[in-house]
Design an enzyme around this catalytic site. Structure first.
Site, short mmCIF file in Angstrom:
data_model
loop_
_atom_site.label_atom_id
_atom_site.label_comp_id
_atom_site.label_asym_id
_atom_site.label_seq_id
_atom_site.Cartn_x
_atom_site.Cartn_y
_atom_site.Cartn_z
N ALA A 1 -8.29 -3.39 -9.25
CA ALA A 1 -8.73 -3.29 -7.86
C ALA A 1 -8.94 -1.83 -7.47
O ALA A 1 -9.85 -1.50 -6.69
CB ALA A 1 -7.68 -3.92 -6.95
N TYR B 1 -6.57 -11.73 -13.68
CA TYR B 1 -7.68 -11.07 -12.97
C TYR B 1 -7.38 -9.57 -12.91
O TYR B 1 -6.23 -9.16 -13.09
CB TYR B 1 -7.89 -11.70 -11.58
CG TYR B 1 -6.87 -11.33 -10.54
CD1 TYR B 1 -5.75 -12.12 -10.30
CD2 TYR B 1 -7.02 -10.17 -9.76
CE1 TYR B 1 -4.81 -11.78 -9.34
CE2 TYR B 1 -6.09 -9.82 -8.79
CZ TYR B 1 -4.99 -10.63 -8.59
OH TYR B 1 -4.06 -10.28 -7.64
N ARG C 1 9.39 -15.23 -7.10
CA ARG C 1 8.31 -14.91 -8.04
C ARG C 1 8.85 -14.55 -9.43
O ARG C 1 8.21 -14.81 -10.43
CB ARG C 1 7.43 -13.79 -7.48
CG ARG C 1 6.61 -14.24 -6.27
CD ARG C 1 5.34 -13.42 -6.10
NE ARG C 1 5.58 -12.02 -5.88
CZ ARG C 1 5.90 -11.46 -4.72
NH1 ARG C 1 6.03 -12.22 -3.65
NH2 ARG C 1 6.08 -10.17 -4.61
N THR D 1 -5.85 -4.11 -0.48
CA THR D 1 -5.26 -2.84 -0.90
C THR D 1 -5.58 -1.83 0.21
O THR D 1 -6.70 -1.82 0.74
CB THR D 1 -5.86 -2.38 -2.25
OG1 THR D 1 -5.49 -3.36 -3.24
CG2 THR D 1 -5.32 -1.04 -2.68
N TYR E 1 7.56 -15.91 -12.93
CA TYR E 1 7.13 -15.05 -14.04
C TYR E 1 7.85 -15.45 -15.33
O TYR E 1 7.25 -15.48 -16.40
CB TYR E 1 7.41 -13.58 -13.73
CG TYR E 1 6.64 -13.03 -12.56
CD1 TYR E 1 5.40 -13.56 -12.20
CD2 TYR E 1 7.15 -11.99 -11.79
CE1 TYR E 1 4.70 -13.07 -11.11
CE2 TYR E 1 6.44 -11.49 -10.71
CZ TYR E 1 5.23 -12.04 -10.37
OH TYR E 1 4.54 -11.55 -9.29
C1 LIG Z 1 -0.20 -8.47 -8.47
S1 LIG Z 1 -1.34 -7.24 -8.04
C2 LIG Z 1 -2.61 -7.49 -9.21
C3 LIG Z 1 -3.47 -6.27 -9.44
C4 LIG Z 1 -4.51 -6.49 -10.53
N1 LIG Z 1 -3.85 -6.64 -11.80
C5 LIG Z 1 -5.51 -5.37 -10.64
O1 LIG Z 1 -5.70 -4.86 -11.74
O2 LIG Z 1 -6.14 -5.02 -9.65
C6 LIG Z 1 -1.93 -7.84 -6.52
C7 LIG Z 1 -2.42 -6.71 -5.64
O3 LIG Z 1 -3.66 -6.24 -6.18
C8 LIG Z 1 -4.51 -5.89 -5.13
N2 LIG Z 1 -5.68 -6.80 -5.15
C9 LIG Z 1 -5.77 -8.04 -5.64
N3 LIG Z 1 -6.99 -8.55 -5.44
C10 LIG Z 1 -7.68 -7.59 -4.78
C11 LIG Z 1 -8.99 -7.49 -4.27
N4 LIG Z 1 -9.87 -8.48 -4.38
N5 LIG Z 1 -9.35 -6.34 -3.66
C12 LIG Z 1 -8.49 -5.31 -3.51
N6 LIG Z 1 -7.25 -5.36 -3.96
C13 LIG Z 1 -6.84 -6.48 -4.60
C14 LIG Z 1 -3.74 -6.07 -3.82
O4 LIG Z 1 -3.11 -4.84 -3.51
C15 LIG Z 1 -2.76 -7.12 -4.22
O5 LIG Z 1 -1.64 -7.15 -3.37
#
Ligand SMILES: C[S@@+](CC[C@H](N)C(=O)[O-])C[C@H]1O[C@@H](n2cnc3c(N)ncnc32)[C@H](O)[C@@H]1O
Length: 273
Positions: free
Chosen positions: A135, A103, A77, A247, A81
């Site tokens: 999230a 997102y 990854r 999460t 990046y």
């Molecule tokens: C690379 S991070 C991105 C987080 C994102 N920037 C945010 O602000 O929520 C990816 C992690 O975010 C969380 N995540 C992403 N999509 C999610 C969702 N739909 N619901 C809950 N947690 C989410 C999970 O813990 C996942 O492993």
């Protein structure tokens, strides 16, 4: 006034980078200031897997380029990046106004956004991050949790597992990326390492006991869907789906340290619950 890092190297052409987040629910949580950055950009990038969101962005700004193809199965990854950062900075270096949309919140658990901003500034360009809904914000709303009730700690799940730390079980715990524990590559599918979930379960059982309830949470990504909220006792965690979009929320063990009366009196407080 946002701070700007000292310039390391000055380029004759000065560009700018706006880093925005779309929140969740498709684009239902986007803020007006982020939307304005998206529309005004000479070049727009998007990192996300949501095809509807992507097409909506294209409608706002036809210059849209998806960065998602920088990922591929088995590819490290960090390598992906680096490729994304170079692609985002190319128009900035050419003196253009670039915008990249992620997102969620663009600065919460997003390496390339912070890194691109730091590099753009070192090269003498302007770069700004705009807040958005993460999230964790959705989790607080959907699970109806106030993080200040008991305190709340937030960790990346692999980091939580591999670094010995003192865990305060009287506060809430939020673990990000529990579906990809120990995985440094991008992978196809949504459950990247079930063995990692089993190791995490062992650690949580040591801390909280087998019967403590935990919540596997996924915010709704399209408006017609409900969030995924799976409540299980810790011991059962490996039996439910923990995806890379999950999460994990671990509520506090409600055993709180006694309040220090001396400190309360010094604060002029007689009543504190
Ligand atoms: C690379 S991070 C991105 C987080 C994102 N920037 C945010 O602000 O929520 C990816 C992690 O975010 C969380 N995540 C992403 N999509 C999610 C969702 N739909 N619901 C809950 N947690 C989410 C999970 O813990 C996942 O492993």
């Amino acid at each position: 006034m946002r701070s700007v890092e000292p310039t390391e190297k000055s380029f004759s052409t000065v560009g700018s980078l706006d880093v925005v987040g779309l929140g969740f629910l498709g684009i239902g949580q986007i803020t007006p200031e982020s939307l304005s950055c998206i529309r005004q950009a000479d070049k727009l990038f998007y990192l996300g897997s949501d095809a509807l969101g992507r097409e909506w962005l294209r409608g706002q700004n036809a210059s849209l380029e998806s960065l998602y193809d920088a990922y591929s199965a088995g590819k490290n990854r960090l390598e992906s990046y680096e490729e994304m950062i170079q692609r985002m900075l190319a128009p900035v270096r050419a003196g253009e106004r670039a915008c990249v949309a992620f997102y969620g919140h663009p600065g919460v658990f997003v390496f390339p956004s912070h890194e691109a901003i730091a590099r753009a500034r070192r090269e003498g360009h302007s770069a700004t991050m705009y807040p958005a809904i993460s999230a964790e914000d959705c989790l607080f709303a959907d699970l109806e949790i106030d993080p200040t009730d008991f305190g709340c700690a937030s960790y990346e799940a692999t980091d939580f597992l591999v670094r010995p730390r003192r865990v305060d079980t009287s506060a809430a715990l939020i673990l990000w990326q529990a579906g990809g524990i120990g995985v440094t590559t991008y992978e196809n599918g949504l459950e990247w390492n079930p063995e990692g979930v089993r190791l995490l379960t062992e650690r949580l059982m040591q801390l909280y006991g087998d019967a403590h309830e935990v919540v596997v949470y996924e915010a709704a990504v399209i408006p017609v869907c409900d969030p995924v909220i799976i409540r299980v006792c810790v011991e059962q965690l490996p039996s439910v789906r923990v995806s890379v979009y999950s999460t994990l929320y671990v509520p506090p063990l409600i055993v709180r340290d006694p309040i220090r009366q001396d400190d309360l009196l010094r604060l002029g407080q007689g009543n504190f619950t």
